[in-house]
Design an enzyme around this catalytic site. Sequence first.
Site, PDB file in Angstrom:
ATOM      1  N   THR A   1       0.826  -1.208   0.000  1.00 10.87           N
ATOM      2  CA  THR A   1       0.000   0.000   0.000  1.00 10.87           C
ATOM      3  C   THR A   1       0.861   1.259   0.000  1.00 10.87           C
ATOM      4  O   THR A   1       0.596   2.206  -0.758  1.00 10.87           O
ATOM      5  CB  THR A   1      -0.957  -0.005   1.206  1.00 10.87           C
ATOM      6  OG1 THR A   1      -1.803  -1.166   1.130  1.00 10.87           O
ATOM      7  CG2 THR A   1      -1.829   1.247   1.212  1.00 10.87           C
ATOM      8  N   LEU A   2       1.895   1.280   0.820  1.00 10.23           N
ATOM      9  CA  LEU A   2       2.805   2.425   0.811  1.00 10.23           C
ATOM     10  C   LEU A   2       3.499   2.547  -0.543  1.00 10.23           C
ATOM     11  O   LEU A   2       3.630   3.652  -1.089  1.00 10.23           O
ATOM     12  CB  LEU A   2       3.843   2.277   1.926  1.00 10.23           C
ATOM     13  CG  LEU A   2       4.880   3.402   2.044  1.00 10.23           C
ATOM     14  CD1 LEU A   2       4.206   4.759   2.249  1.00 10.23           C
ATOM     15  CD2 LEU A   2       5.856   3.099   3.179  1.00 10.23           C
TER      16      LEU A   2
ATOM     17  N   LYS B   1      -7.890  -0.212  -5.682  1.00 12.40           N
ATOM     18  CA  LYS B   1      -7.800  -1.554  -5.097  1.00 12.40           C
ATOM     19  C   LYS B   1      -9.167  -2.200  -5.292  1.00 12.40           C
ATOM     20  O   LYS B   1     -10.123  -1.850  -4.602  1.00 12.40           O
ATOM     21  CB  LYS B   1      -7.437  -1.487  -3.614  1.00 12.40           C
ATOM     22  CG  LYS B   1      -7.357  -2.880  -2.988  1.00 12.40           C
ATOM     23  CD  LYS B   1      -6.545  -2.899  -1.716  1.00 12.40           C
ATOM     24  CE  LYS B   1      -6.432  -4.326  -1.193  1.00 12.40           C
ATOM     25  NZ  LYS B   1      -5.177  -4.568  -0.486  1.00 12.40           N
TER      26      LYS B   1
ATOM     27  N   ASP C   1      -7.035   0.091   2.676  1.00 11.65           N
ATOM     28  CA  ASP C   1      -5.858   0.547   1.939  1.00 11.65           C
ATOM     29  C   ASP C   1      -6.191   1.762   1.084  1.00 11.65           C
ATOM     30  O   ASP C   1      -5.348   2.649   0.909  1.00 11.65           O
ATOM     31  CB  ASP C   1      -5.321  -0.589   1.064  1.00 11.65           C
ATOM     32  CG  ASP C   1      -4.796  -1.752   1.897  1.00 11.65           C
ATOM     33  OD1 ASP C   1      -4.366  -1.517   3.035  1.00 11.65           O
ATOM     34  OD2 ASP C   1      -4.827  -2.892   1.409  1.00 11.65           O
TER      35      ASP C   1
ATOM     36  N   GLY D   1      -3.094  -5.321  -5.478  1.00 13.74           N
ATOM     37  CA  GLY D   1      -3.655  -6.624  -5.165  1.00 13.74           C
ATOM     38  C   GLY D   1      -3.800  -6.833  -3.670  1.00 13.74           C
ATOM     39  O   GLY D   1      -3.711  -5.905  -2.863  1.00 13.74           O
ATOM     40  N   ALA D   2      -4.021  -8.087  -3.294  1.00 16.74           N
ATOM     41  CA  ALA D   2      -4.120  -8.476  -1.881  1.00 16.74           C
ATOM     42  C   ALA D   2      -3.207  -9.671  -1.674  1.00 16.74           C
ATOM     43  O   ALA D   2      -3.328 -10.669  -2.395  1.00 16.74           O
ATOM     44  CB  ALA D   2      -5.562  -8.823  -1.517  1.00 16.74           C
ATOM     45  N   GLY D   3      -2.274  -9.562  -0.728  1.00 20.67           N
ATOM     46  CA  GLY D   3      -1.344 -10.666  -0.521  1.00 20.67           C
ATOM     47  C   GLY D   3      -0.441 -10.838  -1.732  1.00 20.67           C
ATOM     48  O   GLY D   3       0.116  -9.867  -2.241  1.00 20.67           O
TER      49      GLY D   3
ATOM     50  N   PRO E   1      12.649   3.120   2.573  1.00 21.84           N
ATOM     51  CA  PRO E   1      13.242   2.792   3.874  1.00 21.84           C
ATOM     52  C   PRO E   1      12.203   2.741   4.984  1.00 21.84           C
ATOM     53  O   PRO E   1      11.102   3.297   4.873  1.00 21.84           O
ATOM     54  CB  PRO E   1      14.227   3.944   4.097  1.00 21.84           C
ATOM     55  CG  PRO E   1      13.641   5.087   3.335  1.00 21.84           C
ATOM     56  CD  PRO E   1      12.995   4.492   2.130  1.00 21.84           C
TER      57      PRO E   1
END
Length: 213
Positions: A16-17, A32, A43, A104-106, A186
């Site tokens: 998500t980030l 999403k 998200d 996506g998811a996972g 980071p």
Amino acid sequence: MNNIFITGIGTGVGKTLASACVAEALGAQYWKPVQAGLEDGTDTETVRSLTSPQVTVHDELYRLRLPASPHLAAREEGIIVQEDLILHHARRLQQPGRPLIIEGAGGLMVPLNGNYFFLDLIRALDAQVIVVARNYLGSINHSLLTAMALRSAGINVTGWIFSGDHHTNEDDVVAWSQYPLITRIPQAERTDRSFVDLQAGLMRPRLQELLHP
């Protein structure tokens, strides 16, 4: 279609980030299609809070309460996630010259319904893929299996985004997979709009190079 799909080597690796940073870097749209788990926020809400107005954030097509695989979360509510509906909606969101970032998811083999996986959706979307990885015990295996699945499926991979604490195994994953490094995001005590704007600026030249060779 001008689709960029953000997948990960697993759950909780920073998709998500990374999606927010990529969308900000490209002045893109974000979507999403399936959110599973609503109690701790979504998200989509996170990306909306982290990006500037130049990023268009679309609402989810499916909002499922249970934090689980989409096919299980949907089954809990007596519905079936329909891949044709997702593809139709993706076509409606297309804008000439403006990428659609799809999260996506996972990972790739997370099922959307009883016989359709995110890997199938990526292929149907004809999307370029950005893979997000985080370093943890077992992450090399998960990274290379993800790369192997994408290559076997003939999917166009833009490259890797690594998140969290740095480890030298990132260089190994890039070399073994033969997919390029885009950037690394980071670990930060605070991730806010300023942090995303900074990371977006740092990755923009590399993204543009890889997306428009």
